[in-house]
Design a protein around this motif. Structure first.
Motif, PDB file in Angstrom:
ATOM      1  N   SER A 166       0.821  -1.216   0.000  1.00 37.85           N
ATOM      2  CA  SER A 166       0.000   0.000   0.000  1.00 37.85           C
ATOM      3  C   SER A 166       0.851   1.261   0.000  1.00 37.85           C
ATOM      4  N   GLN A 167       2.041   1.215   0.624  1.00 34.29           N
ATOM      5  CA  GLN A 167       2.897   2.396   0.680  1.00 34.29           C
ATOM      6  C   GLN A 167       3.411   2.806  -0.698  1.00 34.29           C
ATOM      7  N   ALA A 168       3.377   1.871  -1.663  1.00 24.98           N
ATOM      8  CA  ALA A 168       3.829   2.226  -3.017  1.00 24.98           C
ATOM      9  C   ALA A 168       2.972   3.327  -3.623  1.00 24.98           C
ATOM     10  N   ALA A 169       1.735   3.458  -3.156  1.00 22.64           N
ATOM     11  CA  ALA A 169       0.832   4.478  -3.699  1.00 22.64           C
ATOM     12  C   ALA A 169       1.321   5.895  -3.419  1.00 22.64           C
ATOM     13  N   VAL A 170       2.125   6.075  -2.372  1.00 22.58           N
ATOM     14  CA  VAL A 170       2.599   7.418  -2.028  1.00 22.58           C
ATOM     15  C   VAL A 170       4.075   7.596  -2.373  1.00 22.58           C
ATOM     16  N   GLY A 171       4.701   6.571  -2.946  1.00 23.33           N
ATOM     17  CA  GLY A 171       6.094   6.694  -3.365  1.00 23.33           C
ATOM     18  C   GLY A 171       6.210   7.286  -4.755  1.00 23.33           C
ATOM     19  N   SER A 172       7.324   7.940  -5.034  1.00 27.70           N
ATOM     20  CA  SER A 172       7.557   8.460  -6.382  1.00 27.70           C
ATOM     21  C   SER A 172       7.844   7.306  -7.327  1.00 27.70           C
ATOM     22  N   ASP A 173       7.740   7.564  -8.635  1.00 27.12           N
ATOM     23  CA  ASP A 173       8.010   6.515  -9.621  1.00 27.12           C
ATOM     24  C   ASP A 173       9.410   5.942  -9.444  1.00 27.12           C
ATOM     25  N   ASP A 174      10.388   6.815  -9.244  1.00 24.64           N
ATOM     26  CA  ASP A 174      11.776   6.355  -9.098  1.00 24.64           C
ATOM     27  C   ASP A 174      11.957   5.539  -7.825  1.00 24.64           C
ATOM     28  N   GLU A 175      11.321   5.978  -6.719  1.00 20.27           N
ATOM     29  CA  GLU A 175      11.442   5.241  -5.461  1.00 20.27           C
ATOM     30  C   GLU A 175      10.868   3.828  -5.601  1.00 20.27           C
ATOM     31  N   VAL A 176       9.707   3.738  -6.197  1.00 19.10           N
ATOM     32  CA  VAL A 176       9.065   2.434  -6.355  1.00 19.10           C
ATOM     33  C   VAL A 176       9.879   1.542  -7.282  1.00 19.10           C
TER      34      VAL A 176
ATOM     35  N   ASP B 214      13.096   1.682  -7.992  1.00 24.76           N
ATOM     36  CA  ASP B 214      14.357   1.279  -7.358  1.00 24.76           C
ATOM     37  C   ASP B 214      14.122   0.192  -6.319  1.00 24.76           C
ATOM     38  N   ASP B 215      13.023   0.309  -5.589  1.00 28.76           N
ATOM     39  CA  ASP B 215      12.717  -0.674  -4.553  1.00 28.76           C
ATOM     40  C   ASP B 215      12.417  -2.043  -5.174  1.00 28.76           C
ATOM     41  N   ILE B 216      11.634  -2.042  -6.234  1.00 28.94           N
ATOM     42  CA  ILE B 216      11.333  -3.302  -6.930  1.00 28.94           C
ATOM     43  C   ILE B 216      12.610  -3.929  -7.473  1.00 28.94           C
ATOM     44  N   ALA B 217      13.444  -3.103  -8.096  1.00 33.67           N
ATOM     45  CA  ALA B 217      14.678  -3.618  -8.689  1.00 33.67           C
ATOM     46  C   ALA B 217      15.597  -4.217  -7.631  1.00 33.67           C
ATOM     47  N   ALA B 218      15.683  -3.565  -6.465  1.00 38.58           N
ATOM     48  CA  ALA B 218      16.550  -4.072  -5.398  1.00 38.58           C
ATOM     49  C   ALA B 218      16.067  -5.437  -4.910  1.00 38.58           C
ATOM     50  N   MET B 219      14.753  -5.592  -4.712  1.00 40.09           N
ATOM     51  CA  MET B 219      14.221  -6.874  -4.251  1.00 40.09           C
ATOM     52  C   MET B 219      14.327  -7.937  -5.341  1.00 40.09           C
ATOM     53  N   ARG B 220      14.126  -7.547  -6.599  1.00 39.65           N
ATOM     54  CA  ARG B 220      14.273  -8.492  -7.718  1.00 39.65           C
ATOM     55  C   ARG B 220      15.699  -9.032  -7.776  1.00 39.65           C
TER      56      ARG B 220
END
Length: 342
Positions: free
Chosen positions: A152-162, A164-170
């Protein structure tokens, strides 16, 4: 004061985090003192050790002589390596529970190996936001075979933040899932500490204070002290005693000096509303038994609805088991934190 504050500090060299909402302590996390065993969320290459006949489980060897227990271990053989993740803290003298369904969890994203597909938290209602997040997710995940859940917190994150976060976990998932073979038990990903958990799981606050002395500035020490006593005030509706035993957590509700016919129901409703916060801030889990103040059976439904509503907003997995023949109410709560001992 109104609003939300996250204070990050240390207590006796242990990392600690406090979430304050409208001037009240709403959640508290602190690293354990000494060696408390494997940290929940840690990922290991474990070695199958000894099956539990009749239970379908398997004891596993973890690094440094630790043990883990895996339920539903059908088809596994002693000596076989296996990627596992700890699911909670262990009780004294018991092996911590582990699962082979490993998750890679961050603030915005959870990568789910061997569970393909991209999903978004149902609490994200805005259709435009959901479309935007799906576009980011598909672009970053590409043809990766692993699945993804956007929190749910992804809804308030910027495009770059989201992204980068996905890429790090991937990338972490790809590296770890390819490291499951080996003859020795090994820690592959450490579990999060109190500061990591606060960043990952708490909503973005209006004030973030991560400078030394933040607890003193926000009066956190006094707030924590209130939870060191078993007595929990329920405002004008009475009080409760919340005490941990070896077997369970006992909660005794009292009406105080109010002897009116409605006193029991009022005290029980007040306890129901505040119980999730009390358990979070005290770090309590496992089996919980409520010895409620006297009230009529016709009032039980009102109490249950209030309790369900309160725990619906609580982040810790809790099962409301129901009433006992003696009129107690029982809950089962995940042990994702240790009892707070300062």
């Amino acid at each position: 004061m109104k609003g939300s504050v996250i204070a990050l500090d240390e207590i006796a060299g242990r990392k600690a985090a406090a979430l304050i909402v409208d001037g009240k302590l709403d959640d508290f996390l602190i690293d354990p003192a000494g060696d408390a065993g494997p940290v929940p969320g840690a990922i290991f290459r474990a070695i199958c050790d000894r099956p539990m006949k009749g239970q379908g489980g398997m004891f596993l060897r973890l690094p440094e002589g630790d043990k883990g227990f895996l339920r539903a271990a059908k088809g596994l053989a002693p000596g076989q390596p296996l990627l596992v993740q700890t699911t909670g803290w262990s009780e004294e003298g018991k092996a911590p529970g582990v699962t082979h369904r490993v998750l890679f969890k961050s603030r915005f994203a959870i990568v789910t190996p061997e569970a393909p597909g991209i999903n978004i938290s149902r609490s994200v209602k805005d259709e435009e936001v959901r479309v935007r997040l799906l576009e980011i997710a598909h672009e970053v995940m590409g043809d990766t075979e692993h699945g993804l859940i956007l929190r749910s917190q992804a809804a308030v994150g910027s495009d770059d933040e989201v992204a980068d976060d996905i890429a790090a976990m991937r990338d972490l998932a790809l590296a770890v899932m390819g490291d499951g073979e080996g003859a020795e038990a090994e820690l592959l990903v450490d579990g999060p500490d109190a500061h990591d958990l606060a960043w990952r799981d708490w909503p973005r606050p209006e004030i973030l204070d991560d400078r030394a002395g933040s607890f003193e500035r926000h009066n956190v020490d006094d707030m924590i002290h209130a939870f060191s006593s078993p007595r929990a005030g329920l405002g004008s509706d009475g009080f409760a005693y919340i005490e941990q035993t070896r077997a369970l957590v006992a909660v005794d509700v009292n009406t105080g000096g109010d002897n009116s016919p409605a006193a029991g129901l009022k005290a029980n409703i007040a306890l129901a509303k505040d119980l999730p916060r009390q358990l979070r801030c005290r770090g309590l889990g496992g089996q919980i038994t409520l010895d409620l103040a006297p009230m009529g059976k016709k009032d039980r439904r009102n109490f249950e609805q209030t309790l369900k509503s309160a725990f619906r907003r609580d982040p810790v997995e809790t099962v409301l088991a129901g009433w006992t023949p003696l009129g107690h109410f029982e809950l089962q709560r995940k042990r994702d934190r240790l009892p707070v001992k300062l």
